[in-house]
Design a protein around this motif. Sequence first.
Motif, PDB file in Angstrom:
ATOM      1  N   CYS A 205     -57.757  48.903 -37.246  1.00 57.64           N
ATOM      2  CA  CYS A 205     -58.183  47.972 -36.196  1.00 57.64           C
ATOM      3  C   CYS A 205     -57.240  46.772 -36.092  1.00 57.64           C
ATOM      4  CB  CYS A 205     -59.614  47.504 -36.458  1.00 57.64           C
ATOM      5  SG  CYS A 205     -60.852  48.803 -36.221  1.00 57.64           S
ATOM      6  N   LEU A 206     -56.751  46.290 -37.226  1.00 59.96           N
ATOM      7  CA  LEU A 206     -55.779  45.194 -37.194  1.00 59.96           C
ATOM      8  C   LEU A 206     -54.488  45.632 -36.513  1.00 59.96           C
ATOM      9  CD1 LEU A 206     -56.211  43.679 -40.786  1.00 59.96           C
ATOM     10  CD2 LEU A 206     -57.099  42.771 -38.633  1.00 59.96           C
ATOM     11  N   TYR A 207     -54.082  46.862 -36.787  1.00 60.14           N
ATOM     12  CA  TYR A 207     -52.866  47.388 -36.156  1.00 60.14           C
ATOM     13  C   TYR A 207     -53.053  47.520 -34.642  1.00 60.14           C
ATOM     14  CZ  TYR A 207     -49.419  50.816 -34.634  1.00 60.14           C
ATOM     15  OH  TYR A 207     -48.434  51.473 -33.940  1.00 60.14           O
ATOM     16  N   LEU A 208     -54.190  48.071 -34.229  1.00 60.55           N
ATOM     17  CA  LEU A 208     -54.445  48.244 -32.800  1.00 60.55           C
ATOM     18  C   LEU A 208     -54.577  46.905 -32.080  1.00 60.55           C
ATOM     19  CD1 LEU A 208     -56.957  51.247 -32.886  1.00 60.55           C
ATOM     20  CD2 LEU A 208     -54.527  51.284 -32.303  1.00 60.55           C
ATOM     21  N   ALA A 209     -54.988  45.870 -32.810  1.00 64.32           N
ATOM     22  CA  ALA A 209     -55.082  44.526 -32.226  1.00 64.32           C
ATOM     23  C   ALA A 209     -53.743  43.797 -32.251  1.00 64.32           C
ATOM     24  CB  ALA A 209     -56.135  43.709 -32.972  1.00 64.32           C
TER      25      ALA A 209
ATOM     26  N   LEU B 294     -47.125  38.887 -36.472  1.00 61.64           N
ATOM     27  CA  LEU B 294     -47.678  37.542 -36.621  1.00 61.64           C
ATOM     28  C   LEU B 294     -46.925  36.507 -35.806  1.00 61.64           C
ATOM     29  CD1 LEU B 294     -48.441  37.443 -40.447  1.00 61.64           C
ATOM     30  CD2 LEU B 294     -49.925  38.116 -38.574  1.00 61.64           C
ATOM     31  N   GLU B 295     -45.627  36.720 -35.621  1.00 56.95           N
ATOM     32  CA  GLU B 295     -44.843  35.714 -34.916  1.00 56.95           C
ATOM     33  C   GLU B 295     -45.119  35.698 -33.425  1.00 56.95           C
ATOM     34  OE1 GLU B 295     -42.637  39.492 -34.398  1.00 56.95           O
ATOM     35  OE2 GLU B 295     -43.705  38.494 -36.034  1.00 56.95           O
ATOM     36  N   ARG B 296     -45.879  36.676 -32.938  1.00 52.42           N
ATOM     37  CA  ARG B 296     -46.088  36.801 -31.501  1.00 52.42           C
ATOM     38  C   ARG B 296     -47.342  36.081 -31.009  1.00 52.42           C
ATOM     39  NH1 ARG B 296     -41.623  38.047 -29.533  1.00 52.42           N
ATOM     40  NH2 ARG B 296     -42.502  39.140 -27.758  1.00 52.42           N
ATOM     41  N   HIS B 297     -48.157  35.524 -31.895  1.00 48.55           N
ATOM     42  CA  HIS B 297     -49.444  34.989 -31.479  1.00 48.55           C
ATOM     43  C   HIS B 297     -49.616  33.539 -31.910  1.00 48.55           C
ATOM     44  CE1 HIS B 297     -50.152  39.160 -30.739  1.00 48.55           C
ATOM     45  NE2 HIS B 297     -50.250  39.471 -32.010  1.00 48.55           N
ATOM     46  N   GLY B 298     -50.238  32.747 -31.032  1.00 50.93           N
ATOM     47  CA  GLY B 298     -50.644  31.405 -31.393  1.00 50.93           C
ATOM     48  C   GLY B 298     -51.971  31.443 -32.131  1.00 50.93           C
TER      49      GLY B 298
ATOM     50  N   SER C  10     -56.958  34.174 -33.550  1.00 52.61           N
ATOM     51  CA  SER C  10     -58.382  34.182 -33.892  1.00 52.61           C
ATOM     52  C   SER C  10     -59.149  35.182 -33.032  1.00 52.61           C
ATOM     53  CB  SER C  10     -58.970  32.779 -33.713  1.00 52.61           C
ATOM     54  OG  SER C  10     -58.327  31.849 -34.562  1.00 52.61           O
ATOM     55  N   ALA C  11     -58.836  35.202 -31.741  1.00 52.86           N
ATOM     56  CA  ALA C  11     -59.533  36.121 -30.837  1.00 52.86           C
ATOM     57  C   ALA C  11     -59.243  37.573 -31.194  1.00 52.86           C
ATOM     58  CB  ALA C  11     -59.124  35.838 -29.393  1.00 52.86           C
ATOM     59  N   ARG C  12     -57.991  37.864 -31.488  1.00 47.67           N
ATOM     60  CA  ARG C  12     -57.629  39.237 -31.847  1.00 47.67           C
ATOM     61  C   ARG C  12     -58.261  39.645 -33.175  1.00 47.67           C
ATOM     62  NH1 ARG C  12     -53.193  41.738 -29.322  1.00 47.67           N
ATOM     63  NH2 ARG C  12     -52.310  40.506 -27.621  1.00 47.67           N
TER      64      ARG C  12
END
Length: 213
Positions: free
Chosen positions: A57-61, A66-70, A75-77
Amino acid sequence: MLRVFRHYIPGITFVVIALDVSIVSATASLAGALGSWPGGGALWPKAACLVAVVLLCLYLADLYRLERHGRRELSARLLSALLSAAVITAAIGYAVPAFRFGRLAFGQTFLLLTVALGAWRSVWVTLDPGQRLRKRVLVLGVGPDAAQIVALRATGAQPYDVLGFLDDAPEAPERVPNGCELLGKSRDLLSLVDELRPDLVLVALADMRRSFP
Protein backbone atom coordinates in the motif's frame (compact mmCIF):
# COMPACT_ATOMS: atom_id res chain seq x y z
CA MET A 1 21.59 4.02 -7.65
CA LEU A 2 21.32 0.24 -7.89
CA ARG A 3 20.13 -1.82 -10.81
CA VAL A 4 17.66 -4.56 -9.88
CA PHE A 5 16.09 -6.69 -12.62
CA ARG A 6 17.02 -4.03 -15.21
CA HIS A 7 15.41 -1.27 -13.11
CA TYR A 8 17.39 1.54 -11.49
CA ILE A 9 16.46 2.05 -7.84
CA PRO A 10 17.96 4.72 -5.56
CA GLY A 11 19.91 3.19 -2.69
CA ILE A 12 17.93 5.22 -0.14
CA THR A 13 14.81 3.30 -1.15
CA PHE A 14 16.22 0.11 0.38
CA VAL A 15 16.93 1.97 3.62
CA VAL A 16 13.36 3.29 3.70
CA ILE A 17 11.92 -0.18 3.06
CA ALA A 18 14.09 -1.68 5.81
CA LEU A 19 12.87 0.97 8.27
CA ASP A 20 9.26 0.36 7.28
CA VAL A 21 9.64 -3.41 7.73
CA SER A 22 11.17 -2.86 11.17
CA ILE A 23 8.42 -0.46 12.23
CA VAL A 24 5.56 -2.66 11.01
CA SER A 25 7.04 -5.77 12.64
CA ALA A 26 7.67 -3.92 15.89
CA THR A 27 4.15 -2.49 16.09
CA ALA A 28 2.59 -5.92 15.52
CA SER A 29 4.69 -7.34 18.35
CA LEU A 30 4.10 -4.34 20.60
CA ALA A 31 0.33 -4.64 20.35
CA GLY A 32 0.61 -8.15 21.77
CA ALA A 33 3.03 -7.00 24.45
CA LEU A 34 0.53 -4.37 25.61
CA GLY A 35 -1.79 -7.17 26.66
CA SER A 36 -4.13 -7.23 23.68
CA TRP A 37 -5.16 -10.65 22.41
CA PRO A 38 -3.37 -10.98 19.04
CA GLY A 39 -5.75 -13.64 17.77
CA GLY A 40 -5.49 -17.40 17.57
CA GLY A 41 -2.33 -19.10 16.37
CA ALA A 42 1.23 -17.84 16.05
CA LEU A 43 1.93 -14.13 15.73
CA TRP A 44 4.60 -14.31 13.01
CA PRO A 45 2.26 -15.23 10.09
CA LYS A 46 0.07 -12.26 10.99
CA ALA A 47 3.08 -9.96 11.22
CA ALA A 48 4.47 -11.20 7.89
CA CYS A 49 1.11 -10.68 6.19
CA LEU A 50 0.83 -7.22 7.72
CA VAL A 51 4.32 -6.26 6.52
CA ALA A 52 3.54 -7.38 2.97
CA VAL A 53 0.20 -5.55 2.83
CA VAL A 54 1.51 -2.31 4.34
CA LEU A 55 4.56 -2.20 2.05
CA LEU A 56 2.36 -2.81 -0.98
CA CYS A 57 0.00 0.00 0.00
CA LEU A 58 2.88 2.39 0.70
CA TYR A 59 4.34 1.57 -2.70
CA LEU A 60 1.02 2.11 -4.48
CA ALA A 61 0.67 5.45 -2.66
CA ASP A 62 4.05 6.46 -4.15
CA LEU A 63 5.56 6.83 -0.68
CA TYR A 64 8.94 5.47 -1.69
CA ARG A 65 9.67 8.72 -3.52
CA LEU A 66 10.10 10.82 -0.40
CA GLU A 67 11.65 13.76 -2.21
CA ARG A 68 8.53 14.20 -4.33
CA HIS A 69 6.05 15.10 -1.58
CA GLY A 70 5.51 17.98 0.81
CA ARG A 71 4.39 17.47 4.39
CA ARG A 72 0.65 17.76 3.73
CA GLU A 73 0.67 15.53 0.68
CA LEU A 74 2.84 13.04 2.54
CA SER A 75 0.34 12.89 5.41
CA ALA A 76 -2.60 12.44 3.06
CA ARG A 77 -0.90 9.67 1.12
CA LEU A 78 0.19 7.91 4.31
CA LEU A 79 -3.30 7.96 5.82
CA SER A 80 -4.79 6.72 2.57
CA ALA A 81 -2.23 3.91 2.35
CA LEU A 82 -2.77 2.79 5.95
CA LEU A 83 -6.55 2.90 5.58
CA SER A 84 -6.27 0.68 2.51
CA ALA A 85 -3.87 -1.62 4.36
CA ALA A 86 -6.30 -1.91 7.27
CA VAL A 87 -9.17 -2.89 4.96
CA ILE A 88 -7.05 -5.44 3.07
CA THR A 89 -5.60 -6.92 6.28
CA ALA A 90 -9.07 -7.26 7.78
CA ALA A 91 -10.35 -8.95 4.62
CA ILE A 92 -7.44 -11.39 4.58
CA GLY A 93 -7.95 -12.16 8.26
CA TYR A 94 -11.63 -12.81 7.68
CA ALA A 95 -10.83 -15.21 4.83
CA VAL A 96 -7.82 -16.88 6.49
CA PRO A 97 -8.12 -17.18 10.30
CA ALA A 98 -4.36 -17.76 10.68
CA PHE A 99 -3.81 -14.13 9.61
CA ARG A 100 -6.56 -12.67 11.81
CA PHE A 101 -5.71 -10.22 14.60
CA GLY A 102 -7.84 -9.72 17.67
CA ARG A 103 -9.98 -6.59 17.39
CA LEU A 104 -8.17 -4.57 20.03
CA ALA A 105 -4.74 -5.69 18.77
CA PHE A 106 -5.78 -4.78 15.23
CA GLY A 107 -6.80 -1.27 16.26
CA GLN A 108 -3.70 -0.73 18.39
CA THR A 109 -1.43 -1.97 15.62
CA PHE A 110 -2.74 0.47 13.02
CA LEU A 111 -2.81 3.33 15.51
CA LEU A 112 0.84 2.69 16.34
CA LEU A 113 1.65 2.34 12.64
CA THR A 114 0.07 5.69 11.84
CA VAL A 115 2.04 7.43 14.58
CA ALA A 116 5.37 5.69 13.91
CA LEU A 117 5.37 5.90 10.10
CA GLY A 118 4.08 9.46 10.17
CA ALA A 119 6.71 10.51 12.72
CA TRP A 120 9.75 9.18 10.91
CA ARG A 121 8.66 10.50 7.53
CA SER A 122 8.01 13.90 9.09
CA VAL A 123 11.53 13.80 10.51
CA TRP A 124 12.83 13.06 7.01
CA VAL A 125 11.04 16.08 5.56
CA THR A 126 12.23 18.29 8.42
CA LEU A 127 15.87 17.24 8.20
CA ASP A 128 16.06 17.50 4.42
CA PRO A 129 13.57 20.16 3.29
CA GLY A 130 15.75 21.34 0.43
CA GLN A 131 15.77 17.93 -1.22
CA ARG A 132 12.18 18.40 -2.36
CA LEU A 133 13.17 21.61 -4.15
CA ARG A 134 15.99 20.03 -6.15
CA LYS A 135 15.36 19.16 -9.76
CA ARG A 136 16.14 15.62 -10.87
CA VAL A 137 18.08 15.74 -14.13
CA LEU A 138 18.82 12.99 -16.63
CA VAL A 139 21.65 13.92 -19.00
CA LEU A 140 21.69 12.73 -22.60
CA GLY A 141 25.29 12.70 -23.76
CA VAL A 142 28.68 12.63 -22.09
CA GLY A 143 30.10 15.58 -23.98
CA PRO A 144 32.82 18.07 -23.06
CA ASP A 145 30.46 19.85 -20.63
CA ALA A 146 29.58 16.74 -18.61
CA ALA A 147 31.99 17.50 -15.77
CA GLN A 148 30.76 21.10 -15.58
CA ILE A 149 27.14 19.94 -15.41
CA VAL A 150 28.00 17.82 -12.39
CA ALA A 151 30.09 20.57 -10.78
CA LEU A 152 27.22 23.09 -10.97
CA ARG A 153 24.69 20.86 -9.18
CA ALA A 154 24.58 22.89 -5.97
CA THR A 155 26.03 26.24 -7.04
CA GLY A 156 23.31 27.63 -9.31
CA ALA A 157 20.06 29.39 -8.49
CA GLN A 158 18.21 26.08 -8.99
CA PRO A 159 19.99 23.13 -7.35
CA TYR A 160 19.60 19.77 -9.04
CA ASP A 161 20.65 16.14 -8.82
CA VAL A 162 22.11 14.26 -11.77
CA LEU A 163 20.40 10.88 -12.02
CA GLY A 164 22.85 9.63 -14.63
CA PHE A 165 24.04 9.86 -18.22
CA LEU A 166 23.08 8.25 -21.52
CA ASP A 167 25.48 8.01 -24.43
CA ASP A 168 26.08 5.74 -27.42
CA ALA A 169 29.83 6.35 -27.77
CA PRO A 170 32.09 3.35 -27.02
CA GLU A 171 34.33 5.58 -24.89
CA ALA A 172 31.41 6.99 -22.87
CA PRO A 173 32.11 4.90 -19.72
CA GLU A 174 35.56 6.48 -19.46
CA ARG A 175 34.17 10.01 -19.89
CA VAL A 176 31.46 9.83 -17.23
CA PRO A 177 32.32 12.22 -14.36
CA ASN A 178 33.33 10.70 -11.04
CA GLY A 179 30.41 9.81 -8.81
CA CYS A 180 27.96 9.50 -11.71
CA GLU A 181 26.67 6.54 -13.69
CA LEU A 182 26.22 5.67 -17.33
CA LEU A 183 22.67 4.32 -17.31
CA GLY A 184 22.45 3.24 -20.92
CA LYS A 185 22.29 4.40 -24.52
CA SER A 186 20.10 6.97 -26.23
CA ARG A 187 17.61 4.26 -27.21
CA ASP A 188 16.96 3.74 -23.48
CA LEU A 189 15.85 7.35 -23.00
CA LEU A 190 12.09 6.82 -23.07
CA SER A 191 12.15 3.79 -20.79
CA LEU A 192 14.42 5.55 -18.27
CA VAL A 193 12.26 8.67 -18.31
CA ASP A 194 9.24 6.51 -17.54
CA GLU A 195 11.14 4.65 -14.82
CA LEU A 196 13.07 7.44 -13.10
CA ARG A 197 10.63 10.32 -13.72
CA PRO A 198 13.23 13.09 -14.05
CA ASP A 199 12.12 16.71 -13.88
CA LEU A 200 14.38 17.57 -16.79
CA VAL A 201 16.25 15.82 -19.59
CA LEU A 202 19.37 17.81 -20.38
CA VAL A 203 20.87 17.29 -23.84
CA ALA A 204 24.67 17.47 -23.73
CA LEU A 205 25.63 15.54 -26.85
CA ALA A 206 28.95 16.34 -28.45
CA ASP A 207 27.44 15.96 -31.94
CA MET A 208 23.67 16.41 -32.05
CA ARG A 209 23.44 15.96 -35.80
CA ARG A 210 24.59 12.34 -35.63
CA SER A 211 23.64 11.30 -32.14
CA PHE A 212 20.33 12.95 -31.31
CA PRO A 213 17.64 10.23 -31.16
